[in-house]
Design an enzyme around this catalytic site. Structure first.
Site, PDB file in Angstrom:
ATOM      1  N   HIS A 145       0.658  -1.215  -0.098  1.00 34.92           N
ATOM      2  CA  HIS A 145      -0.049   0.091  -0.133  1.00 34.92           C
ATOM      3  C   HIS A 145       0.889   1.313  -0.108  1.00 34.92           C
ATOM      4  O   HIS A 145       0.307   2.297  -0.169  1.00 34.92           O
ATOM      5  CB  HIS A 145      -1.132   0.117   1.024  1.00 34.92           C
ATOM      6  N   LYS A 587      -0.986  12.108  10.906  1.00 41.08           N
ATOM      7  CA  LYS A 587      -1.872  13.021  10.030  1.00 41.08           C
ATOM      8  C   LYS A 587      -2.981  13.918  10.565  1.00 41.08           C
ATOM      9  O   LYS A 587      -3.196  14.969  10.513  1.00 41.08           O
ATOM     10  CB  LYS A 587      -2.399  12.198   8.558  1.00 41.08           C
TER      11      LYS A 587
END
Length: 929
Positions: A145, A587
């Site tokens: 990923h 994040k």
């Protein structure tokens, strides 16, 4: 290409490679390319020493005047330079380690020698060490990923250069031999120059599977047996006991490649099946090669030695196999019993492999009996080993045979444990639809959490839970059900070990776990029968936002206290895996609060599991970069909260980490050793009391995390125009088109919000534009606010840095991220922002926080400059800047052209160059996602 005067073996190799690359450019590129490459490098080096607006303008004029083909070749020259630097450093690291081993003295920190000497000096007994070995599990999980930019064909060429460089050092060569080797290296660099490093097509998931499998054949099948040999030798040398110690095969591997469907529409049930069959094919091919090899070694004659009775009995059973199954007698190796045995084993393995290959082609053929499972193959290998030992050939049994035994114990017939991952919302949609199709069923979506849990538990326990007509279901729900059916079918066909955990990303509630359990029930993987509860699916909830990490113990307590879930957990061995997401939490709330919330979450969930008598393993979703939980594995393991590792560590290996750690067996051996020694040190809590971390340190960290999050959110969520700034100063629009991964860059299309952006392109984009912001922003403000001008508080932070591995690892990783950031280059990217006033305001905030963080980190670490404690890393990263600086300025020019509406007809041309610049900068910074 010229280079500065070399000082070390690594520098000499870099100078050699740079000279050879210069020869290739001189002969095989456009005539101006070499001159442009060197002048840009030298010019930007001068700017690093002192800013000169006139020189900068000249350099930018030179870049702007280059035609597209020359520009492409300049970018490619820099990219290949970075690859060659990486090879030279890797070669040098390997040769230094070999030199230490050859000298026979003490080895490096993190080696088995250093670790076990420390254990022995601390009074750890042989029995305690044996107890520790019995509880170890080291489980790296390969994922696709991320954003691995290297093509497999380039990795193969780089491997050949690596080996040639080692030969150049290893042997005493005459002039002719030396010239021959240099000629071969030149040829390989020439091949690199003429091989396109950018993929023409976006990779399919099957391509990603092949990329992941490459590291096993190229490296791990070789490195793993060597690692166990090294550990066995070290144990014997340091713990020289009368009774030999047994080192079990405690290393396993996992994978997400072909199983991770979270947000990736290209991972279908058939994709997962393809990945599993490709894994089986690879490992069976390896076993066949090694059995053929053993057949050339174990040529013992029964006229000269006497095999064990058990082994001879097995030969009789083999004869029955040949006659009953193959309708013929085994005529070869009449007096060579081991070769006779191996011939039968090879035949059975070949049948097993043929069956796998037939199913890869879509055929379900009926073939004569091969091996039903890896246990049968293991038993045959053990028979040979025990028989060899019975007639005095234990030393022979310890060679290639033991290597094969280690491989079979590690990889079975499955190679890796394939985890399945899907987002919680997908399961909720499926369960909602399934309930809605039942006669008279209430609306599941309208239930509160308690009602959902009740409805789910009743359905799981029911003998006939739900009536399902697949033809009436939506495509998404039908596919979700098919995944669970596939798991059940392949577990039964191949091995229960073929699958690892079912990972639920974005786990917000206990019902998200129970929904998966219901879907497992419908596929026959869990439920209740007359014999009681059963569960064949290991579920790992993934907690990845700051809010979810804060609530982790509430959610897990609800599950552990729920009668149905508790019964299913007990049926599966009272074992729970919990996954922690580093990327999204960073994040979401910034590096400081993410790191601390992860630390607290681990402590709380382990304490909760202990209170319920449940064995819990933490699964760390680490990325390659600091902003995604990256950093050296040894230090990362030691930095985990006290007594949370407990012999087992599972973590993702993502993106460029795979090629940096596992492309060469020599480096893979080192990296695995460092990780395992870290695991052993962090697991001493299993055999001896631990020293608790000081409460005042914990309190200080909590305050720092709170203030760091406030600073980070002020920028990312409250600063007007910040998201526009991110999109305009980073090449995210091109990253989304870069053919390095099959996964989209956003969770939701056309959604530019912070929530929609995936953590990988978020980190990747900031790294490209030299902000590296996710890895450090907020740390300076938090420390400055806490310590003020109080010298005593500074002294306390300095003690924390010296005494607490967690805090030391945090600030060491921060140093690396600050070093990779370049504010003067980041400022150049603000030219790309349409609203220049807004851009300047945001940049000033970022630059001020950078300076605050730099100052505070250096004060606490007691350093004059970044990475002073790790001079090799400092030099390694520093030498790349001479080539990164011009690349960044080239990228800025390309972004301007790519986004210029007046050049729409040339946009594809600029995009190709832009993608090449992204690849090259990623290679230079040694990180992508």
């Amino acid at each position: 290409m010229t280079h500065t005067m070399p000082a070390t073996a690594s520098e000499r190799d870099i100078q050699l490679f740079t000279t050879l690359l210069g020869e290739v450019l001189r002969e095989h590129s456009r005539k101006r390319v070499l001159v442009v490459v060197e002048r840009l490098r030298d010019g930007f080096l001068t700017l690093r020493r002192a800013d000169d607006p006139e020189l900068r303008a000249k350099l930018m004029h030179r870049i702007n005047s280059l035609d597209p083909q020359t520009l492409s070749e300049v970018i490619r020259a820099y990219n290949i330079y970075f690859s060659l630097v990486n090879i030279a450093e890797e070669v040098n690291g390997y040769l230094q380690r070999r030199s230490l081993v050859s000298a026979g003295g003490r080895l490096w920190r993190g080696s088995f020698d250093h670790t076990l000497r420390q254990f022995a000096a601390d009074g750890m007994s042989a029995d305690q060490l044996q107890n520790l070995f019995a509880q170890l599990l080291y489980l790296p999980v390969f994922t696709a990923h991320p954003t691995e930019a290297k093509r497999r064909i380039n990795l193969e060429t780089q491997r050949r250069i690596f080996l040639l460089a080692i030969d150049l050092h290893r042997h005493k060569l005459n002039q002719e031999e030396q010239q021959d080797l240099l000629g071969k290296i030149l040829g390989e660099i020439q091949i690199l120059w003429k091989t396109d490093e950018v993929r023409i097509h976006k990779p399919q998931v099957a391509d990603e599977v092949r990329q992941g499998l490459y590291f096993f054949r190229a490296s791990l099948f070789t490195a793993l047996p060597l690692l166990y040999r090294n550990l066995d030798r070290t144990v014997r040398r340091i713990y020289n006991t009368e009774k030999p110690m047994h080192v079990p095969s405690f290393i396993q591997f996992g994978s997400w490649i072909g199983g991770d469907r979270d947000g990736n529409p290209f991972v279908r049930p058939e994709t997962t099946e393809l990945a599993i069959r490709m894994q089986c094919e690879l490992v069976l091919e390896e076993y066949l090669e090694r059995i053929q090899q053993l057949s050339r070694i174990l040529s013992h004659s029964n006229l000269l030695c006497q095999p064990s009775p058990q082994f001879l009995n097995s030969l009789d059973a083999d004869e029955d196999y040949w006659i009953n199954t193959m309708r013929q007698s085994q005529r070869r190796y009449g007096h060579e019993p081991y070769r006779r045995k191996l011939a039968t084993m090879r035949h059975r393995l070949m049948v097993t492999l043929d069956r796998v290959r037939a199913r890869l082609q879509g055929h379900d053929v009926r073939l004569p009996d091969g091996y039903r499972d890896a246990d049968e193959l293991q038993q045959d290998l053990y028979l040979i080993r025990d028989s060899l030992m019975s007639h005095g050939d234990a030393n022979v049994a310890e060679g290639e045979l033991k290597d094969l035994i280690r491989l079979v114990e590690t990889f079975g017939f499955h190679l890796v444990h394939l985890d399945i991952r899907q987002e919680s919302n997908r399961h909720t949609q499926a369960v909602t639809e399934l309930f809605a199709r039942q006669p008279g069923a209430p609306l599941y979506a309208a239930f509160n959490e308690e009602q959902k849990l009740l409805a789910l538990s009743e359905a799981i326990a029911h003998p006939h839970p739900l009536h399902i007509d697949k033809a009436t279901l939506t495509f998404e729900t039908r596919e979700t059900l098919e995944v669970f059916e596939l798991i059940a079918r392949l577990r039964a066909e191949i091995s229960p070990q073929i699958f690892g955990a079912y990972v639920i990303s974005m786990t917000h509630h206990a019902s998200h776990v129970m929904e998966v359990m219901l879907l497992a029930r419908l596929a026959g993987l869990a439920g209740y029968t007359n014999d009681g509860w059963f569960c064949h699916l290991q579920i790992a909830p993934l907690f990845e936002t700051i809010e979810d990490l804060t609530r982790i113990d509430q959610i897990m307590a609800t599950l552990f206290n729920h009668p149905t879930y508790a019964a299913l957990l007990k049926a599966s061995g009272q074992f729970q895996e919990v996954m922690l997401g580093y990327s999204d939490s960073c994040k979401d709330g910034g590096i400081l609060t993410s790191t601390w919330k992860l630390y607290e979450a681990q402590e709380r969930v382990m304490a909760l599991a202990d209170a319920h008598g449940i064995q819990c393993r933490l699964f760390h979703g680490r990325g390659g970069t600091i902003g995604r939980g990256g950093g050296p594995t040894h230090e990362a393991i030691l930095a985990q909260p006290i007594a949370t590792v407990r012999g087992q560590i599972k973590f993702t290996e993502q993106g460029e980490v795979l090629s940096y750690r596992y492309a060469n067996p020599e480096t893979a051996l080192y990296e695995l050793t460092m990780g395992i020694s870290g695991l052993m040190k962090a697991s001493r809590c299993l055999i001896e009391p631990v020293t608790e971390i000081r409460k005042d340190y914990l309190g200080i960290m909590a305050e720092l995390a709170h203030d760091g999050e406030a600073a980070y959110r002020q920028l990312t969520q409250n600063m007007p125009g910040f998201i526009d700034y991110f999109y305009e100063v980073t090449p995210l629009d091109a990253i989304a088109l870069l053919n390095i991964g099959s996964r989209p860059a956003h969770r939701k299309r056309n959604d530019r919000s912070l929530n929609s952006i995936r953590a990988i392109p978020w980190v990747f984009g900031w790294a490209q534009s030299r902000h590296t912001l996710p890895a450090w922003y907020g740390i300076g403000s938090a420390i400055e606010r806490w310590r003020g001008n109080d010298l005593e508080r500074l002294a306390k932070l300095q003690r924390m840095y010296q005494e607490w591995p967690f805090f030391r690892a945090l600030l060491s990783n921060t140093q690396m991220s600050l070093f990779k950031a370049e504010m003067h280059i980041a400022h150049e990217y603000t030219r790309l922002v349409q609203d220049r006033g807004m851009a300047e305001m945001i940049f000033q905030h970022i630059q001020a926080e950078y300076q605050r963080t730099l100052t505070q980190v250096l004060h606490i670490a007691g350093l004059q400059m970044l990475l002073e404690e790790t001079p090799e890393l400092q030099v390694s990263l520093g030498r790349r800047n001479a080539y990164l600086d011009p690349l960044n300025h080239v990228q800025i020019t390309l972004l301007e052209r790519y986004r210029d509406e007046s050049t729409l007809e040339q946009r594809e041309q600029w995009l190709d160059l832009l993608l090449r610049s992204i690849n090259a900068i990623a290679a230079g910074m040694r990180n992508t996602g």
